[in-house]
Every structure is written in structure tokens, then in C-alpha cells.
Design a protein around this motif. Structure first.
Motif, PDB file in Angstrom:
ATOM      1  N   SER A  96       0.823  -1.207   0.000  1.00 14.88           N
ATOM      2  CA  SER A  96       0.000   0.000   0.000  1.00 14.88           C
ATOM      3  C   SER A  96       0.856   1.256   0.000  1.00 14.88           C
ATOM      4  CB  SER A  96      -0.920   0.010   1.228  1.00 14.88           C
ATOM      5  OG  SER A  96      -0.146  -0.036   2.423  1.00 14.88           O
ATOM      6  N   PHE A  97       2.177   1.093  -0.051  1.00 19.41           N
ATOM      7  CA  PHE A  97       3.122   2.200  -0.109  1.00 19.41           C
ATOM      8  C   PHE A  97       2.897   3.198   1.036  1.00 19.41           C
ATOM      9  CE2 PHE A  97       2.472   0.755  -4.531  1.00 19.41           C
ATOM     10  CZ  PHE A  97       3.742   0.231  -4.748  1.00 19.41           C
ATOM     11  N   SER A  98       2.748   2.660   2.222  1.00 16.53           N
ATOM     12  CA  SER A  98       2.491   3.492   3.399  1.00 16.53           C
ATOM     13  C   SER A  98       3.764   3.921   4.114  1.00 16.53           C
ATOM     14  CB  SER A  98       1.581   2.739   4.376  1.00 16.53           C
ATOM     15  OG  SER A  98       2.180   1.518   4.772  1.00 16.53           O
ATOM     16  N   THR A  99       4.925   3.397   3.691  1.00 21.70           N
ATOM     17  CA  THR A  99       6.188   3.760   4.313  1.00 21.70           C
ATOM     18  C   THR A  99       7.032   4.584   3.347  1.00 21.70           C
ATOM     19  OG1 THR A  99       7.244   1.706   3.565  1.00 21.70           O
ATOM     20  CG2 THR A  99       6.172   1.671   5.726  1.00 21.70           C
ATOM     21  N   GLN A 100       8.047   5.241   3.905  1.00 27.99           N
ATOM     22  CA  GLN A 100       8.911   6.089   3.095  1.00 27.99           C
ATOM     23  C   GLN A 100       9.866   5.238   2.256  1.00 27.99           C
ATOM     24  OE1 GLN A 100       8.557   9.531   3.108  1.00 27.99           O
ATOM     25  NE2 GLN A 100       6.766   9.071   4.356  1.00 27.99           N
ATOM     26  N   THR A 148       9.224   9.933  -6.880  1.00 25.74           N
ATOM     27  CA  THR A 148       9.426  11.081  -6.004  1.00 25.74           C
ATOM     28  C   THR A 148       9.314  10.680  -4.538  1.00 25.74           C
ATOM     29  OG1 THR A 148       8.463  12.484  -7.713  1.00 25.74           O
ATOM     30  CG2 THR A 148       8.662  13.425  -5.500  1.00 25.74           C
ATOM     31  N   GLY A 149       8.373   9.815  -4.246  1.00 23.69           N
ATOM     32  CA  GLY A 149       8.173   9.370  -2.873  1.00 23.69           C
ATOM     33  C   GLY A 149       6.843   8.661  -2.731  1.00 23.69           C
ATOM     34  N   THR A 150       6.466   8.372  -1.491  1.00 20.67           N
ATOM     35  CA  THR A 150       5.204   7.674  -1.244  1.00 20.67           C
ATOM     36  C   THR A 150       4.129   8.608  -0.706  1.00 20.67           C
ATOM     37  OG1 THR A 150       5.995   7.056   0.966  1.00 20.67           O
ATOM     38  CG2 THR A 150       6.343   5.476  -0.820  1.00 20.67           C
ATOM     39  N   GLN A 151       4.423   9.904  -0.570  1.00 20.21           N
ATOM     40  CA  GLN A 151       3.412  10.833  -0.090  1.00 20.21           C
ATOM     41  C   GLN A 151       2.532  11.294  -1.244  1.00 20.21           C
ATOM     42  OE1 GLN A 151       6.658  11.409  -0.106  1.00 20.21           O
ATOM     43  NE2 GLN A 151       7.447  11.694   1.971  1.00 20.21           N
ATOM     44  N   PRO A 152       1.234  11.419  -1.006  1.00 20.44           N
ATOM     45  CA  PRO A 152       0.324  11.905  -2.062  1.00 20.44           C
ATOM     46  C   PRO A 152       0.402  13.421  -2.181  1.00 20.44           C
ATOM     47  CG  PRO A 152      -0.909  11.453  -0.080  1.00 20.44           C
ATOM     48  CD  PRO A 152       0.516  11.040   0.210  1.00 20.44           C
ATOM     49  N   VAL A 153       1.562  13.929  -2.524  1.00 18.15           N
ATOM     50  CA  VAL A 153       1.787  15.366  -2.530  1.00 18.15           C
ATOM     51  C   VAL A 153       0.939  16.062  -3.588  1.00 18.15           C
ATOM     52  CG1 VAL A 153       3.519  17.168  -2.864  1.00 18.15           C
ATOM     53  CG2 VAL A 153       4.120  15.070  -1.649  1.00 18.15           C
ATOM     54  N   ARG A 154       0.867  15.476  -4.781  1.00 17.94           N
ATOM     55  CA  ARG A 154       0.203  16.155  -5.892  1.00 17.94           C
ATOM     56  C   ARG A 154      -1.095  15.476  -6.318  1.00 17.94           C
ATOM     57  NH1 ARG A 154       4.705  16.276 -10.348  1.00 17.94           N
ATOM     58  NH2 ARG A 154       2.901  16.875 -11.596  1.00 17.94           N
ATOM     59  N   PRO A 200      -4.532   6.746   2.015  1.00 18.07           N
ATOM     60  CA  PRO A 200      -4.012   8.073   1.691  1.00 18.07           C
ATOM     61  C   PRO A 200      -2.671   8.075   0.972  1.00 18.07           C
ATOM     62  CG  PRO A 200      -3.649   7.585   4.003  1.00 18.07           C
ATOM     63  CD  PRO A 200      -4.474   6.451   3.465  1.00 18.07           C
ATOM     64  N   SER A 201      -1.884   7.010   1.046  1.00 18.33           N
ATOM     65  CA  SER A 201      -0.547   6.997   0.454  1.00 18.33           C
ATOM     66  C   SER A 201      -0.551   6.315  -0.905  1.00 18.33           C
ATOM     67  CB  SER A 201       0.434   6.284   1.381  1.00 18.33           C
ATOM     68  OG  SER A 201       0.582   6.998   2.594  1.00 18.33           O
ATOM     69  N   ALA A 202       0.330   6.795  -1.757  1.00 16.65           N
ATOM     70  CA  ALA A 202       0.507   6.197  -3.082  1.00 16.65           C
ATOM     71  C   ALA A 202       1.951   6.415  -3.499  1.00 16.65           C
ATOM     72  CB  ALA A 202      -0.450   6.814  -4.095  1.00 16.65           C
ATOM     73  N   LEU A 203       2.403   5.654  -4.467  1.00 17.76           N
ATOM     74  CA  LEU A 203       3.743   5.805  -5.000  1.00 17.76           C
ATOM     75  C   LEU A 203       3.676   6.808  -6.141  1.00 17.76           C
ATOM     76  CD1 LEU A 203       6.617   4.670  -4.620  1.00 17.76           C
ATOM     77  CD2 LEU A 203       6.115   3.046  -6.445  1.00 17.76           C
TER      78      LEU A 203
END
Length: 466
Positions: free
Chosen positions: A395-399, A414-420, A429-432
């Protein structure tokens, strides 16, 4: 005797990688190189390269690779000798339109010229007159023929100094037909889209079974045009080849771009190219060009070009050679432009007859036999001796970094945070997130999918404004 000359007071200049002579060629139809040690007879040039161990690591051969530091001011490339990939059967015909059209062929609306620039080599048959435009061959015995090959240009790309008028609609495409009854009836074969050939393309078509008769002729035509010097198209180097039989030729090699690192701004990419003497223009071309469905003749699937970027590790590449590269005098190169930086290396090269199932991607092809990777066995390397996971969940919940037990490699992340992109949906809430420049991909580890029924994931591409 040859001389290189500059007048007094002219600019500084340099020359490099000079060779004057015949083909550096062998009698075999294979090229085998693992650089342990480097076989000089396989190579014409490899400026900037050295056969060393320990720079990018080794790949299965347990020894040296051809390594390029990427710090030289020139181009990094490794160029093979010219060698016979295959002893190609004789041609039914080979027409280059150097001065005229063969007797028995009919031309309407066209003439031999260089009006649109070089299509393959020298002049071409250019169709730019008003009214009917078509080329019809004489009849040929095609019972032992295999394929029809030619170069085609429709219009021209002005950025490459081709100023012939481009076509604008489907009826201005080029249509290829054949007839087995002296031209009384024509069978549609292929259509070459009006907007896909602004640069010359090599076309190689398998001859339909119905067209293999004692008396078959071929026709290229355009259904409509807007008048003289409009919707122009050109054809060159028309070949009809005899059947080579059910033989598959392959190129296999290992490549490591950036030697363990990924840096899209500096690592550059390495292209795998070929030049075929005698049957194609003496210019380098990618062994595989990029194709999306419908954009390349005879290819209905997506095809990546033979250009390789950094993945942070060694990649094994196995390519079925296209027909235009299978000649009795072909040369290959691995090339990176002078503007690129950073190290790269190649190893374990084989070019020749393919192996069963191309070793299932789990072994090295060598003279028709597979040398299987560790944990794989069988004539095709189809049987695994290891146990692999039967499922993958993430689920890509970790960094970052990602779990190496699940993912073999990833690029452009870029990362696993849903920044954009924001929450995708059911997954949480998290995605790659992929947003870096350069290649973007995610590669899983090997899995046992013998009992797997489906693959599920959620994906979002781009973001709608607002």
C-alpha cells in the motif's frame, strides 16, 4: 593514398577512429564476447573503453566487462567488426532507382530524382505530378519469396531539410496491393498512413501466402492528391527476398548504465544500433525503433526502442533482430553521445541464431544452447529450482526506499506521499508518486504466478485542474 588537408589560417580540427580498408569480417555467423579476455577480432573500435573487472561488478561471466568511465571528451562507443549475421539468400529483385525505372515496370505521376532529399541512398522515385500516381512492377515468380522491403517517405520533415509537401488526409496515404492475374484484379495488402512517414522509414512486409504465385506483381499508389508538387511521396530500394526459412536471429547482452546509480540528469542512455552494408544505407539506425500500435509497418504492438537508461543495476537485453539487420555484412555498436556523463559497461554479448524460447529470459544464449542462470534449469531454462512468493501486496504506506523483498527496481519515483495526486481511493491516503524526469517504472521481484488469477492495482495518471 589518402590525405587530410586544411588551408592555412583555418580553424582547429581533429580526426579520430580512422580505418581505411575492407570489411573486417569473419566466416562465422555468430559474435560471442565475454571480455575474459577481450577478443580483438570482434571489434573495430571501442574508444574510451577498457576490459576490466570490479568497476561495474561482473555479470555471470565472473570476470571483466567493457567499461567506459564517461569522463572522456569524445563519444563513448563500441563498434563490432562487420560480420555475416546470416548468409542471406539471393534477391528476386533489388531496385534502387539510381538512374531509371526497370523495364516492364509502370510509373505514373513520378520520376527519378532527389527532390525530397535522400530516402535511402542516392536518388529515389518521387511522385509529385498531378493526376494519377502509382508504381507497378512487372510479374515475378514469388513461390520461394519471403518478404518485400523498401524505403518510404511521405512529404518531408522541414526540420531535417526535407521540403516536399506533406499529405493531410487518409486518401493521400500510400496503398500497397498485389495482383496474381496480370493486374486484372488487385488485393489490398497494406496502407501507410499519410502522417507517419515524414522521415524515411524502412518497411519490411511478410509476403502473404496468397501472393506467393508463379506470376505476382505489386502496386504502390495514392488515391488522391491536390495537384502538382502537393502530397508528395517517394520510394527507394525496393527488394524482394527469397525465403530464409524459419530461422530466428537474436542479439543478447548485459548493460549497466551509471554502474549502480540512477541520475536522470547525468547518466544519459546507451543506444544499440546497426548498419547493414549492401542492402541498406550506410547510416547507423536503432536495432529497434519505438512503435505504438499502428505507427510502424507490420507491428501492431507497443515496442520500446533499443535505448537503455540507468536502472541502478545490470540489465540483460534479449532482442529478436529485425529482418533489415540480418544480412551477410552487418555491423553493430553500443553508443553514447559526447554530451552524456557517467560510467557504463557492457558484458556477455551474443549475436547469432536464437536459443529455444530465447532461454525464457533466464539464461545466456550461446550457439543455440542455453546457459541457465542459477536456480534455473531445462533446455529453455524454464524450470526453477527456487521457491518464490505467491503473492505481492503493498500500500506504499512507508517512506523510500521500497521493500527490496517486493520490488527489484524503480525509477522516476518522487516518494510515497500523495503530494500532488491526492488519495486515489480504496488503497488509503498513500501512493507511489512518479514525477521525476527520465524513465519511470516499477519492477517487482520474481513471483510464482502458477496459481495467480488476477493482478489488481489502482492508478491515477496526471491531475485534472481544480
Amino acid at each position: 593514398q589518402y590525405g587530410f588537408y586544411t588551408s592555412v589560417g583555418s580553424s582547429t580540427w581533429a580526426i579520430d577512429d580512422l580505418y581505411i580498408g575492407g570489411y573486417i569480417s569473419g566466416n562465422g555467423t555468430e559474435l560471442i564476447e565475454n571480455f575474459d579476455p577481450l577478443s580483438e577480432s570482434n571489434w573495430l573500435f571501442y574508444p574510451g573503453g577498457q576490459a576490466v573487472s570490479g568497476k561495474c561488478g561482473s555479470r555471470q561471466s565472473g570476470g571483466r566487462a567493457l567499461y567506459f568511465s564517461g569522463t572522456s571528451s569524445g563519444q563513448d562507443n563500441a563498434v563490432t567488426r562487420v560480420f555475416p549475421v546470416a548468409i542471406v539468400p539471393s534477391l528476386q529483385f533489388n531496385e534502387s532507382f539510381d538512374s531509371s525505372v526497370p523495364g516492364g515496370w509502370t510509373v505514373k505521376g513520378g520520376a527519378v530524382s532527389t527532390q525530397c532529399g535522400t530516402v535511402n541512398a542516392g536518388s529515389a522515385l518521387v511522385f509529385s505530378h498531378r493526376g494519377t500516381r502509382e508504381l507497378v512492377t512487372s510479374d515475378f515468380d514469388t513461390t520461394v519469396a519471403d518478404r518485400l522491403e523498401f524505403y518510404l517517405l511521405i512529404g518531408g520533415n522541414p526540420l531535417k531539410n526535407r521540403f516536399c509537401d506533406n499529405a493531410e488526409q487518409y486518401s493521400e496515404s500510400v496503398f500497397l496491393d498485389y495482383s496474381i492475374d496480370g493486374g486484372a484484379n488487385w488485393t489490398s495488402w497494406e496502407v501507410y498512413a499519410y502522417n507517419q512517414y515524414e522521415d524515411p522509414q524502412f518497411v519490411s512486409e511478410d509476403l502473404p501466402v496468397a501472393a506467393r504465385t508463379k506470376s505476382t506483381r505489386f502496386r504502390w499508389s495514392q488515391q488522391s492528391n491536390d495537384g502538382a508538387s502537393t502530397d508528395v511521396w517517394s520510394i527507394d530500394s525496393v527488394l524482394l527476398r527469397q525465403d530464409m526459412g524459419n530461422v530466428d536471429y537474436v542479439a543478447q547482452f548485459d548493460v549497466n548504465v551509471a554502474c549502480g546509480q540512477y541520475d536522470s540528469s547525468a547518466s544519459g542512455s546507451v543506444s544499440f544500433d546497426f548498419i547493414a552494408f549492401g542492402s541498406a544505407a550506410a547510416t547507423w539506425r536503432s536495432v529497434l525503433k519505438e512503435c505504438v500500435p499502428g505507427s510502424c509497418s507490420g507491428n501492431s504492438n507497443f515496442q520500446k526502442p533499443s535505448v537503455y537508461s540507468s536502472t541502478g543495476e545490470w540489465q540483460r537485453v534479449t532482442i529478436a533482430l529485425p529482418p533489415e539487420a540480418v544480412t551477410s555484412a552487418t555491423q553493430f555498436r553500443w553508443y553514447r553521445s559526447a554530451s552524456s556523463q557517467g560510467p557504463w559497461a557492457i558484458d556477455n554479448i551474443f549475436i547469432g541464431y536464437t536459443c529455444p524460447m530465447r532461454c525464457s529470459g533466464r539464461g545466456q544464449c550461446m550457439s543455440g544452447k542455453c546457459i541457465c542462470d542459477p536456480d534455473f534449469t531445462g533446455a529453455e531454462c524454464e524450470t526453477t529450482l527456487a521457491k518464490y512468493a505467491t503473492e505481492l501486496k503493498d500500500s506504499f504506506s512507508t517512506q523510500l526506499p521500497l521493500d527490496s523483498k517486493k520490488w527489484l527496481s524503480y525509477q522516476g519515483v518522487t516518494g510515497t506521499q500523495p503530494v500532488r495526486c491526492g488519495p486515489i481511493g480504496l488503497a488509503g491516503p498513500s501512493a507511489l508518486l512518479f514525477s521525476k524526469a527520465g524513465p519511470r517504472q516499477l519492477v517487482s521481484v520474481d513471483l510464482d504466478t502458477s496459481s495467480v488469477e488476477r493482478v489488481e492495482f489502482e492508478i491515477r495518471i496526471d491531475r485534472k485542474s481544480g
